[in-house]
Design a protein around this motif. Structure first.
Motif, PDB file in Angstrom:
ATOM      1  N   GLY A   1       0.791  -1.222   0.000  1.00 24.86           N
ATOM      2  CA  GLY A   1       0.000   0.000   0.000  1.00 24.86           C
ATOM      3  C   GLY A   1       0.822   1.270   0.000  1.00 24.86           C
ATOM      4  O   GLY A   1       0.274   2.364  -0.039  1.00 24.86           O
ATOM      5  N   VAL A   2       2.159   1.154   0.046  1.00 24.14           N
ATOM      6  CA  VAL A   2       3.037   2.326   0.021  1.00 24.14           C
ATOM      7  C   VAL A   2       3.660   2.448  -1.367  1.00 24.14           C
ATOM      8  O   VAL A   2       4.375   1.557  -1.822  1.00 24.14           O
ATOM      9  CB  VAL A   2       4.143   2.236   1.097  1.00 24.14           C
ATOM     10  N   ALA A   3       3.377   3.560  -2.043  1.00 26.70           N
ATOM     11  CA  ALA A   3       3.963   3.813  -3.364  1.00 26.70           C
ATOM     12  C   ALA A   3       5.297   4.537  -3.243  1.00 26.70           C
ATOM     13  O   ALA A   3       6.130   4.471  -4.134  1.00 26.70           O
ATOM     14  CB  ALA A   3       3.004   4.632  -4.213  1.00 26.70           C
ATOM     15  N   GLY A   4       5.500   5.239  -2.128  1.00 31.10           N
ATOM     16  CA  GLY A   4       6.741   5.970  -1.926  1.00 31.10           C
ATOM     17  C   GLY A   4       6.665   6.849  -0.699  1.00 31.10           C
ATOM     18  O   GLY A   4       5.697   6.818   0.060  1.00 31.10           O
ATOM     19  N   LEU A   5       7.691   7.648  -0.522  1.00 27.98           N
ATOM     20  CA  LEU A   5       7.774   8.587   0.590  1.00 27.98           C
ATOM     21  C   LEU A   5       7.572  10.005   0.073  1.00 27.98           C
ATOM     22  O   LEU A   5       7.822  10.284  -1.098  1.00 27.98           O
ATOM     23  CB  LEU A   5       9.126   8.470   1.286  1.00 27.98           C
ATOM     24  N   SER A   6       7.145  10.887   0.956  1.00 27.75           N
ATOM     25  CA  SER A   6       6.895  12.275   0.586  1.00 27.75           C
ATOM     26  C   SER A   6       7.546  13.193   1.619  1.00 27.75           C
ATOM     27  O   SER A   6       7.606  12.863   2.801  1.00 27.75           O
ATOM     28  CB  SER A   6       5.389  12.536   0.552  1.00 27.75           C
ATOM     29  N   GLY A   7       7.988  14.333   1.156  1.00 33.13           N
ATOM     30  CA  GLY A   7       8.538  15.316   2.072  1.00 33.13           C
ATOM     31  C   GLY A   7       7.480  16.190   2.717  1.00 33.13           C
ATOM     32  O   GLY A   7       7.792  17.051   3.517  1.00 33.13           O
ATOM     33  N   GLY A   8       6.225  15.973   2.351  1.00 36.05           N
ATOM     34  CA  GLY A   8       5.155  16.823   2.861  1.00 36.05           C
ATOM     35  C   GLY A   8       4.992  18.043   1.981  1.00 36.05           C
ATOM     36  O   GLY A   8       5.734  18.241   1.022  1.00 36.05           O
ATOM     37  N   PRO A   9       4.039  18.905   2.296  1.00 32.00           N
ATOM     38  CA  PRO A   9       3.744  20.043   1.424  1.00 32.00           C
ATOM     39  C   PRO A   9       4.901  21.025   1.238  1.00 32.00           C
ATOM     40  O   PRO A   9       5.023  21.639   0.201  1.00 32.00           O
ATOM     41  CB  PRO A   9       2.550  20.724   2.094  1.00 32.00           C
ATOM     42  N   PHE A  10       5.752  21.148   2.217  1.00 31.25           N
ATOM     43  CA  PHE A  10       6.881  22.066   2.100  1.00 31.25           C
ATOM     44  C   PHE A  10       8.233  21.358   2.194  1.00 31.25           C
ATOM     45  O   PHE A  10       9.263  21.994   2.408  1.00 31.25           O
ATOM     46  CB  PHE A  10       6.786  23.154   3.178  1.00 31.25           C
ATOM     47  N   GLY A  11       8.216  20.040   2.065  1.00 35.76           N
ATOM     48  CA  GLY A  11       9.457  19.273   2.123  1.00 35.76           C
ATOM     49  C   GLY A  11      10.075  19.195   3.499  1.00 35.76           C
ATOM     50  O   GLY A  11      11.265  18.932   3.631  1.00 35.76           O
ATOM     51  N   THR A  12       9.278  19.401   4.526  1.00 30.37           N
ATOM     52  CA  THR A  12       9.822  19.465   5.881  1.00 30.37           C
ATOM     53  C   THR A  12       9.965  18.105   6.560  1.00 30.37           C
ATOM     54  O   THR A  12      10.618  18.018   7.594  1.00 30.37           O
ATOM     55  CB  THR A  12       8.958  20.371   6.776  1.00 30.37           C
ATOM     56  N   VAL A  13       9.338  17.079   6.000  1.00 28.01           N
ATOM     57  CA  VAL A  13       9.491  15.746   6.592  1.00 28.01           C
ATOM     58  C   VAL A  13      10.751  15.140   5.988  1.00 28.01           C
ATOM     59  O   VAL A  13      10.742  14.596   4.881  1.00 28.01           O
ATOM     60  CB  VAL A  13       8.261  14.857   6.334  1.00 28.01           C
ATOM     61  N   ALA A  14      11.841  15.281   6.704  1.00 25.51           N
ATOM     62  CA  ALA A  14      13.136  14.809   6.211  1.00 25.51           C
ATOM     63  C   ALA A  14      14.106  14.679   7.378  1.00 25.51           C
ATOM     64  O   ALA A  14      13.941  15.307   8.412  1.00 25.51           O
ATOM     65  CB  ALA A  14      13.700  15.765   5.168  1.00 25.51           C
ATOM     66  N   THR A  15      15.096  13.845   7.173  1.00 27.18           N
ATOM     67  CA  THR A  15      16.184  13.692   8.136  1.00 27.18           C
ATOM     68  C   THR A  15      17.450  14.190   7.456  1.00 27.18           C
ATOM     69  O   THR A  15      17.747  13.822   6.313  1.00 27.18           O
ATOM     70  CB  THR A  15      16.358  12.214   8.544  1.00 27.18           C
ATOM     71  N   TYR A  16      18.172  15.042   8.144  1.00 23.43           N
ATOM     72  CA  TYR A  16      19.373  15.640   7.587  1.00 23.43           C
ATOM     73  C   TYR A  16      20.608  15.052   8.257  1.00 23.43           C
ATOM     74  O   TYR A  16      20.725  15.064   9.477  1.00 23.43           O
ATOM     75  CB  TYR A  16      19.354  17.155   7.791  1.00 23.43           C
ATOM     76  N   LEU A  17      21.487  14.528   7.437  1.00 26.28           N
ATOM     77  CA  LEU A  17      22.779  14.033   7.883  1.00 26.28           C
ATOM     78  C   LEU A  17      23.846  14.749   7.075  1.00 26.28           C
ATOM     79  O   LEU A  17      23.537  15.353   6.037  1.00 26.28           O
ATOM     80  CB  LEU A  17      22.869  12.520   7.677  1.00 26.28           C
ATOM     81  N   PRO A  18      25.096  14.683   7.483  1.00 26.26           N
ATOM     82  CA  PRO A  18      26.131  15.344   6.689  1.00 26.26           C
ATOM     83  C   PRO A  18      26.091  14.862   5.227  1.00 26.26           C
ATOM     84  O   PRO A  18      26.138  13.671   4.952  1.00 26.26           O
ATOM     85  CB  PRO A  18      27.436  14.915   7.363  1.00 26.26           C
ATOM     86  N   ASN A  19      25.899  15.791   4.334  1.00 27.13           N
ATOM     87  CA  ASN A  19      25.870  15.544   2.891  1.00 27.13           C
ATOM     88  C   ASN A  19      24.719  14.654   2.425  1.00 27.13           C
ATOM     89  O   ASN A  19      24.747  14.152   1.305  1.00 27.13           O
ATOM     90  CB  ASN A  19      27.191  14.933   2.412  1.00 27.13           C
ATOM     91  N   GLU A  20      23.718  14.429   3.270  1.00 30.95           N
ATOM     92  CA  GLU A  20      22.584  13.595   2.882  1.00 30.95           C
ATOM     93  C   GLU A  20      21.289  14.151   3.449  1.00 30.95           C
ATOM     94  O   GLU A  20      21.272  14.750   4.520  1.00 30.95           O
ATOM     95  CB  GLU A  20      22.753  12.164   3.392  1.00 30.95           C
ATOM     96  N   ARG A  21      20.211  13.920   2.712  1.00 29.19           N
ATOM     97  CA  ARG A  21      18.872  14.304   3.161  1.00 29.19           C
ATOM     98  C   ARG A  21      17.934  13.158   2.799  1.00 29.19           C
ATOM     99  O   ARG A  21      17.829  12.778   1.640  1.00 29.19           O
ATOM    100  CB  ARG A  21      18.436  15.579   2.461  1.00 29.19           C
TER     101      ARG A  21
END
Length: 86
Positions: A11-31
């Motif tokens: 039932g999961v087609a993919g991931l989304s960052g949300g309307p403003f791309g705020t759902v994310a995890t930030y690591l050095p040189n990666e998002r």
């Protein structure tokens, strides 16, 4: 690792960052878009299919990552829905 498990859920087609791309995890040189983890909770934003009821998809996502979340609640947000097929 969380994102990989979520993508494998029915039932999961993919991931989304949300309307403003705020759902994310930030690591050095990666998002990592679609998963946000902090000391209080795990936030997962998905693009779902209609292959199964949305609550069942969200429950499967929670179960798939429960051992990685520890004591933190896992919040699953359905950001979009894709209708598959003709």
């Amino acid at each position: 690792m969380i994102a990989e498990r979520v993508r494998k859920c029915a039932g999961v087609a993919g991931l989304s960052g949300g309307p403003f791309g705020t759902v994310a995890t930030y690591l050095p040189n990666e998002r990592f878009v679609g998963v946000s983890v902090d000391g209080r909770a795990v936030e997962i934003a998905i693009v779902a299919t209609l292959a199964r009821p949305l609550p069942e998809t969200a429950d499967e996502v929670r179960r798939a990552v429960a051992d990685l979340a520890g004591d933190r609640p896992v919040n699953v947000r359905v950001e979009d829905i894709i209708v598959e097929g003709p």
